[in-house]
Scaffold this active site. Structure first.
Site, PDB file in Angstrom:
ATOM      1  N   LYS A 155      43.740  -7.120   7.282  1.00 59.49           N
ATOM      2  CA  LYS A 155      44.338  -5.554   7.702  1.00 59.49           C
ATOM      3  C   LYS A 155      44.848  -5.000   6.501  1.00 59.49           C
ATOM      4  O   LYS A 155      44.972  -5.488   5.539  1.00 59.49           O
ATOM      5  CB  LYS A 155      44.515  -5.519   8.896  1.00 59.49           C
ATOM      6  CG  LYS A 155      43.399  -5.935  10.024  1.00 59.49           C
ATOM      7  CD  LYS A 155      44.328  -5.976  11.384  1.00 59.49           C
ATOM      8  CE  LYS A 155      43.588  -5.737  12.232  1.00 59.49           C
ATOM      9  NZ  LYS A 155      44.237  -6.045  13.678  1.00 59.49           N
TER      10      LYS A 155
ATOM     11  N   PHE B 149      45.354   3.531  22.533  1.00 60.37           N
ATOM     12  CA  PHE B 149      45.450   3.390  21.117  1.00 60.37           C
ATOM     13  C   PHE B 149      44.738   3.872  19.825  1.00 60.37           C
ATOM     14  O   PHE B 149      44.831   2.510  18.452  1.00 60.37           O
ATOM     15  CB  PHE B 149      46.509   1.321  21.074  1.00 60.37           C
ATOM     16  CG  PHE B 149      46.065   0.187  21.087  1.00 60.37           C
ATOM     17  CD1 PHE B 149      44.952  -0.099  20.450  1.00 60.37           C
ATOM     18  CD2 PHE B 149      45.742  -0.595  22.192  1.00 60.37           C
ATOM     19  CE1 PHE B 149      44.007  -1.131  20.942  1.00 60.37           C
ATOM     20  CE2 PHE B 149      44.703  -1.160  22.686  1.00 60.37           C
ATOM     21  CZ  PHE B 149      44.358  -1.532  22.411  1.00 60.37           C
TER      22      PHE B 149
ATOM     23  N   ARG C  23      41.164 -18.608  15.591  1.00 60.88           N
ATOM     24  CA  ARG C  23      41.968 -17.780  16.639  1.00 60.88           C
ATOM     25  C   ARG C  23      43.488 -18.291  16.633  1.00 60.88           C
ATOM     26  O   ARG C  23      44.317 -17.614  16.759  1.00 60.88           O
ATOM     27  CB  ARG C  23      41.551 -16.961  17.365  1.00 60.88           C
ATOM     28  CG  ARG C  23      40.011 -16.095  17.675  1.00 60.88           C
ATOM     29  CD  ARG C  23      40.337 -15.227  17.545  1.00 60.88           C
ATOM     30  NE  ARG C  23      40.608 -14.848  19.087  1.00 60.88           N
ATOM     31  CZ  ARG C  23      40.903 -13.339  19.408  1.00 60.88           C
ATOM     32  NH1 ARG C  23      40.719 -12.370  18.717  1.00 60.88           N
ATOM     33  NH2 ARG C  23      41.361 -13.117  20.742  1.00 60.88           N
TER      34      ARG C  23
ATOM     35  N   THR D 249      47.566 -11.836  19.788  1.00 65.47           N
ATOM     36  CA  THR D 249      47.210 -10.536  18.728  1.00 65.47           C
ATOM     37  C   THR D 249      48.792  -9.617  18.427  1.00 65.47           C
ATOM     38  O   THR D 249      48.779  -9.023  17.546  1.00 65.47           O
ATOM     39  CB  THR D 249      46.958  -9.646  20.083  1.00 65.47           C
ATOM     40  OG1 THR D 249      45.275  -9.948  20.433  1.00 65.47           O
ATOM     41  CG2 THR D 249      46.840  -7.678  20.218  1.00 65.47           C
TER      42      THR D 249
ATOM     43  N   ARG E 261      50.317 -13.831  12.386  1.00 66.41           N
ATOM     44  CA  ARG E 261      50.548 -13.358  12.777  1.00 66.41           C
ATOM     45  C   ARG E 261      52.213 -13.727  13.243  1.00 66.41           C
ATOM     46  O   ARG E 261      52.826 -12.430  13.102  1.00 66.41           O
ATOM     47  CB  ARG E 261      50.264 -12.902  14.101  1.00 66.41           C
ATOM     48  CG  ARG E 261      48.369 -11.654  13.531  1.00 66.41           C
ATOM     49  CD  ARG E 261      48.070 -11.613  14.708  1.00 66.41           C
ATOM     50  NE  ARG E 261      47.140 -11.040  15.051  1.00 66.41           N
ATOM     51  CZ  ARG E 261      45.733 -11.227  15.661  1.00 66.41           C
ATOM     52  NH1 ARG E 261      45.567 -11.274  16.885  1.00 66.41           N
ATOM     53  NH2 ARG E 261      45.196 -10.145  15.220  1.00 66.41           N
TER      54      ARG E 261
ATOM     55  N   HIS F 297      42.252  -9.877  11.582  1.00 66.00           N
ATOM     56  CA  HIS F 297      41.533  -9.632  12.470  1.00 66.00           C
ATOM     57  C   HIS F 297      40.744 -11.141  12.254  1.00 66.00           C
ATOM     58  O   HIS F 297      40.329 -11.416  11.432  1.00 66.00           O
ATOM     59  CB  HIS F 297      40.562  -8.593  12.203  1.00 66.00           C
ATOM     60  CG  HIS F 297      39.549  -9.177  13.195  1.00 66.00           C
ATOM     61  ND1 HIS F 297      39.428  -8.588  14.135  1.00 66.00           N
ATOM     62  CD2 HIS F 297      37.766  -9.026  13.291  1.00 66.00           C
ATOM     63  CE1 HIS F 297      38.182  -8.935  14.937  1.00 66.00           C
ATOM     64  NE2 HIS F 297      37.522  -9.273  14.492  1.00 66.00           N
TER      65      HIS F 297
ATOM     66  N   GLU G  26      29.498  -8.890  13.918  1.00 66.54           N
ATOM     67  CA  GLU G  26      30.453  -8.524  13.078  1.00 66.54           C
ATOM     68  C   GLU G  26      30.273  -8.841  11.272  1.00 66.54           C
ATOM     69  O   GLU G  26      30.023  -7.869  10.654  1.00 66.54           O
ATOM     70  CB  GLU G  26      32.108  -9.032  13.264  1.00 66.54           C
ATOM     71  CG  GLU G  26      32.406  -8.278  14.474  1.00 66.54           C
ATOM     72  CD  GLU G  26      33.834  -8.735  15.343  1.00 66.54           C
ATOM     73  OE1 GLU G  26      34.161  -8.391  16.319  1.00 66.54           O
ATOM     74  OE2 GLU G  26      34.285 -10.251  14.324  1.00 66.54           O
TER      75      GLU G  26
END
Ligand code: ADP
Length: 168
Positions: free
Chosen positions: A29, A77, A105, A111, A122, A135, A146
């Site tokens: 991102k 959001f 993942r 998340t 993360r 992502h 995607e």
């Protein structure tokens, strides 16, 4: 387009199926790009043994970002999320390997970076849920959608010579 439209040979398609190879869509991102985490993140997927099958630096517009996150359009959001994704260039990638959707993942982490284990991307590099760096597709089916959205051109078809050193 469907992946069948691309110039993958029948043999490599068959091999991928037999070995339960999957593809996933991973996007670094805008915060990850701005913070200089591109090399670090690509390195983690490479060192794990996954194969890079598509890669580009791209800025997307609002309607494209809304399409990518269409499933979340009712969330409070959503607008902030779209603003975030269009705030700078992102790195869009296709990664391939056995179980790559689920394992990808796990490499990424939960998340909310506050709940992501240290050692995950993360968990190591994020603080706030609205700046969570990366992502990854949440299922084989969403990966397929995607990849078709982000890579309308056919990805390069190549096989890594490392294969027998990574798979038994
Ligand atoms: P994931 O990216 O882990 O699959 P989701 O699909 O639930 O998570 O959400 C997509 C993205 O929306 C998240 O990665 C995050 O950037 C953003 N997001 C999710 N929940 C929130 C929230 N409560 N506040 C702000 N942004 C959020």
């Amino acid at each position: 387009r469907s992946s069948d439209d691309c110039a993958e040979t029948e043999q490599s398609r068959q091999t991928r199926k037999e070995e339960k190879m999957e593809q996933t869509f991973i996007m670094i991102k805008p915060d990850g790009v701005q913070r200089g985490l591109v090399g670090e993140i690509i390195g983690r997927f490479e060192k794990k043994g996954f194969y890079l099958k598509g890669l580009k630096l791209i800025s997307v517009d609002r309607s494209f970002a809304e399409k990518h996150y269409a499933d979340l359009s009712a969330k409070p959001f959503f607008n902030g999320l779209v603003e975030y994704i269009i705030s700078g260039p992102v790195v869009a990638m296709i990664w391939e390997g056995k179980n790559v959707v689920t394992t990808g993942r796990k490499i990424i982490g939960a998340t909310n970076p506050a709940e992501s284990a240290p050692g995950t991307i993360r968990g190591d590099f994020g603080i706030d849920i609205g700046r969570n760096v990366i992502h990854g597709s949440d299922s084989v089916e969403s990966a397929r959608k995607e990849i078709a959205l982000w890579f309308p051109e056919c990805p390069v078809n190549w096989q890594s010579s490392l294969h027998p050193w990574i798979y038994e």
